[in-house]
Design a protein around this motif. Sequence first.
Motif, PDB file in Angstrom:
ATOM      1  N   ARG A 264     -12.406 -12.068   4.283  1.00  0.00           N
ATOM      2  CA  ARG A 264     -11.580 -11.821   5.467  1.00  0.00           C
ATOM      3  C   ARG A 264     -11.590 -10.347   5.854  1.00  0.00           C
ATOM      4  O   ARG A 264     -10.695  -9.883   6.554  1.00  0.00           O
ATOM      5  N   CYS A 265     -12.569  -9.585   5.430  1.00  0.00           N
ATOM      6  CA  CYS A 265     -12.718  -8.192   5.870  1.00  0.00           C
ATOM      7  C   CYS A 265     -12.708  -8.159   7.400  1.00  0.00           C
ATOM      8  O   CYS A 265     -13.519  -8.830   8.052  1.00  0.00           O
ATOM      9  N   GLY A 266     -11.810  -7.366   7.966  1.00  0.00           N
ATOM     10  CA  GLY A 266     -11.663  -7.326   9.423  1.00  0.00           C
ATOM     11  C   GLY A 266     -12.915  -6.858  10.135  1.00  0.00           C
ATOM     12  O   GLY A 266     -13.199  -7.287  11.267  1.00  0.00           O
ATOM     13  N   TYR A 267     -13.674  -5.991   9.491  1.00  0.00           N
ATOM     14  CA  TYR A 267     -14.901  -5.470  10.123  1.00  0.00           C
ATOM     15  C   TYR A 267     -15.994  -6.536  10.170  1.00  0.00           C
ATOM     16  O   TYR A 267     -16.847  -6.512  11.045  1.00  0.00           O
ATOM     17  N   PHE A 268     -15.949  -7.446   9.219  1.00  0.00           N
ATOM     18  CA  PHE A 268     -16.896  -8.565   9.213  1.00  0.00           C
ATOM     19  C   PHE A 268     -16.664  -9.464  10.434  1.00  0.00           C
ATOM     20  O   PHE A 268     -17.607  -9.963  11.052  1.00  0.00           O
ATOM     21  N   TYR A 269     -15.402  -9.633  10.800  1.00  0.00           N
ATOM     22  CA  TYR A 269     -15.069 -10.535  11.912  1.00  0.00           C
ATOM     23  C   TYR A 269     -15.169  -9.854  13.280  1.00  0.00           C
ATOM     24  O   TYR A 269     -15.135 -10.525  14.305  1.00  0.00           O
TER      25      TYR A 269
ATOM     26  N   ALA B  51     -19.825  -2.073  12.362  1.00  0.00           N
ATOM     27  CA  ALA B  51     -21.011  -2.159  11.501  1.00  0.00           C
ATOM     28  C   ALA B  51     -20.652  -2.918  10.225  1.00  0.00           C
ATOM     29  O   ALA B  51     -19.642  -2.621   9.580  1.00  0.00           O
ATOM     30  N   CYS B  52     -21.482  -3.880   9.880  1.00  0.00           N
ATOM     31  CA  CYS B  52     -21.195  -4.707   8.701  1.00  0.00           C
ATOM     32  C   CYS B  52     -22.510  -5.204   8.102  1.00  0.00           C
ATOM     33  O   CYS B  52     -23.224  -5.988   8.726  1.00  0.00           O
ATOM     34  N   ASN B  53     -22.794  -4.746   6.886  1.00  0.00           N
ATOM     35  CA  ASN B  53     -24.028  -5.172   6.205  1.00  0.00           C
ATOM     36  C   ASN B  53     -24.041  -6.656   5.875  1.00  0.00           C
ATOM     37  O   ASN B  53     -25.107  -7.266   5.776  1.00  0.00           O
ATOM     38  N   LYS B  54     -22.872  -7.215   5.686  1.00  0.00           N
ATOM     39  CA  LYS B  54     -22.802  -8.639   5.353  1.00  0.00           C
ATOM     40  C   LYS B  54     -23.201  -9.488   6.562  1.00  0.00           C
ATOM     41  O   LYS B  54     -23.819 -10.532   6.426  1.00  0.00           O
TER      42      LYS B  54
ATOM     43  N   GLY C 246     -24.863  -1.013   8.064  1.00  0.00           N
ATOM     44  CA  GLY C 246     -23.848  -0.096   7.552  1.00  0.00           C
ATOM     45  C   GLY C 246     -22.553  -0.840   7.280  1.00  0.00           C
ATOM     46  O   GLY C 246     -22.472  -2.062   7.466  1.00  0.00           O
ATOM     47  N   CYS C 247     -21.554  -0.105   6.838  1.00  0.00           N
ATOM     48  CA  CYS C 247     -20.279  -0.732   6.473  1.00  0.00           C
ATOM     49  C   CYS C 247     -19.141   0.139   6.992  1.00  0.00           C
ATOM     50  O   CYS C 247     -18.860   1.193   6.428  1.00  0.00           O
ATOM     51  N   ASP C 248     -18.488  -0.306   8.048  1.00  0.00           N
ATOM     52  CA  ASP C 248     -17.395   0.482   8.627  1.00  0.00           C
ATOM     53  C   ASP C 248     -16.151   0.492   7.742  1.00  0.00           C
ATOM     54  O   ASP C 248     -15.257   1.324   7.946  1.00  0.00           O
TER      55      ASP C 248
ATOM     56  N   GLN D 191     -21.990   0.536  -2.307  1.00  0.00           N
ATOM     57  CA  GLN D 191     -21.973   1.290  -1.052  1.00  0.00           C
ATOM     58  C   GLN D 191     -22.388   0.403   0.124  1.00  0.00           C
ATOM     59  O   GLN D 191     -22.240   0.785   1.280  1.00  0.00           O
ATOM     60  N   SER D 192     -22.910  -0.783  -0.178  1.00  0.00           N
ATOM     61  CA  SER D 192     -23.292  -1.707   0.898  1.00  0.00           C
ATOM     62  C   SER D 192     -22.108  -2.538   1.371  1.00  0.00           C
ATOM     63  O   SER D 192     -22.052  -2.943   2.533  1.00  0.00           O
ATOM     64  N   CYS D 193     -21.172  -2.832   0.464  1.00  0.00           N
ATOM     65  CA  CYS D 193     -20.065  -3.734   0.821  1.00  0.00           C
ATOM     66  C   CYS D 193     -18.924  -3.585  -0.178  1.00  0.00           C
ATOM     67  O   CYS D 193     -19.154  -3.555  -1.397  1.00  0.00           O
ATOM     68  N   ILE D 194     -17.704  -3.525   0.350  1.00  0.00           N
ATOM     69  CA  ILE D 194     -16.520  -3.417  -0.507  1.00  0.00           C
ATOM     70  C   ILE D 194     -15.559  -4.575  -0.238  1.00  0.00           C
ATOM     71  O   ILE D 194     -14.357  -4.472  -0.499  1.00  0.00           O
ATOM     72  N   ALA D 195     -16.088  -5.675   0.283  1.00  0.00           N
ATOM     73  CA  ALA D 195     -15.235  -6.820   0.613  1.00  0.00           C
ATOM     74  C   ALA D 195     -14.781  -7.545  -0.652  1.00  0.00           C
ATOM     75  O   ALA D 195     -15.399  -7.438  -1.709  1.00  0.00           O
ATOM     76  N   VAL D 196     -13.699  -8.313  -0.512  1.00  0.00           N
ATOM     77  CA  VAL D 196     -13.233  -9.148  -1.623  1.00  0.00           C
ATOM     78  C   VAL D 196     -13.381 -10.628  -1.258  1.00  0.00           C
ATOM     79  O   VAL D 196     -13.380 -11.000  -0.083  1.00  0.00           O
TER      80      VAL D 196
HETATM   81 FE1  SF4 Z   1     -16.581  -5.546   5.273  1.00  0.00          FE
HETATM   82 FE2  SF4 Z   1     -18.583  -5.833   3.493  1.00  0.00          FE
HETATM   83 FE3  SF4 Z   1     -19.038  -5.892   6.100  1.00  0.00          FE
HETATM   84 FE4  SF4 Z   1     -18.382  -3.613   4.866  1.00  0.00          FE
HETATM   85  S1  SF4 Z   1     -20.245  -4.825   4.579  1.00  0.00           S
HETATM   86  S2  SF4 Z   1     -17.635  -4.325   6.823  1.00  0.00           S
HETATM   87  S3  SF4 Z   1     -16.860  -4.385   3.411  1.00  0.00           S
HETATM   88  S4  SF4 Z   1     -17.825  -7.367   4.923  1.00  0.00           S
END
Ligand code: SF4
Length: 320
Positions: free
Chosen positions: A116-121, A126-129, A135-137, A153-158
């Motif tokens: 549920r990372c807000g940047y993913f939605y 920028a979102c590597n996922k 990148g990853c905002d 450094q690519s992703c810090i989502a849970v």
């Molecule tokens: Fe969120 Fe991961 Fe995307 Fe970064 S890469 S914005 S932490 S889902």
Amino acid sequence: MKPFSYVTATDMSSVIDVATTESKYLAGGTNLVDLMRAGIETPECLVDISRLPLAGIEDLPGGGLRIGALARNTRVAADARIGDRYPVLAQAILNGASPQLRNRATVGGNLLQRTRCGYFYDRHSACNKRDRGAGCDALDGFNRMHAILGASQSCIAVHPSDMCVALAALDAQVNIAGRDPVPLADFHRLPADTPHVETVLGPGELITSVDLPAALPGYSVYLKVRDRASYAFALVSVAVLVRMEGGQAASVRIALGGVAHKPWRAYEAERLLTGTPLDDNLIHQAAEQALADARPLQHNAFKPELARRLIYRALKGAVS
Ligand code: SF4
């Protein structure tokens, strides 16, 4: 929403026939449909698996339980065998989402729900996922809900699931059509430099059920801290199972939620406590150990201490 085709699978062989690398399985749809509306998931074909006979909950020889991948979360939490033998699982499920969502959501879908990372939605972020190499905002953004363990450094989502935290503590196994079962604790992946690859499932592979081993007698609890009393994802959660024998902890299992890209088993802390009387000093040491590798971010420096306190509270419950 991008146009897609839709087929209904009526048996397992028809699933294998129609699934492609560009298709997605539809069961409860509580996460997938939202992602499709937002243009984040864009399958060419939806394979509706909701009519497959995978919704049962069966006893296994040896005392375990097999929960079908299409069993609804509400039904699993209400099953008397789950309540009697695996109360930590019922607690975790009832701590997640809302009654309406639990009525619809399935066990397999719960395993596969996305962060549920807000940047993913937000497709403007920028979102590597979502877009490999973008990148990853969240790294320099508002990362209060994000990971403190196992991130990159690519992703810090849970991972957002409550249920999976309890399943990790219960040593559950995920059954996948056509291949060997996978321990739940190994089913989800850490992000490394491929955060879009979230599980060990290959293209077109289908979860058929989740097996729970025979329940161990003892104490178990699921505790969750969140920003409001219901319908909120965990800041931190913990599932603890403890079996005491003769004043010593014969078995200890600790799994954390809200801290990593996957349910996080605290194996070192478990080892530290096994065979001990679980006194205050040892519990504090174990809680420190469980968070020893924590790397908090700008906005979630509170998480390691919150996790330590939650572990302490859960283990004290076992002793008392
Ligand atoms: Fe969120 Fe991961 Fe995307 Fe970064 S890469 S914005 S932490 S889902």
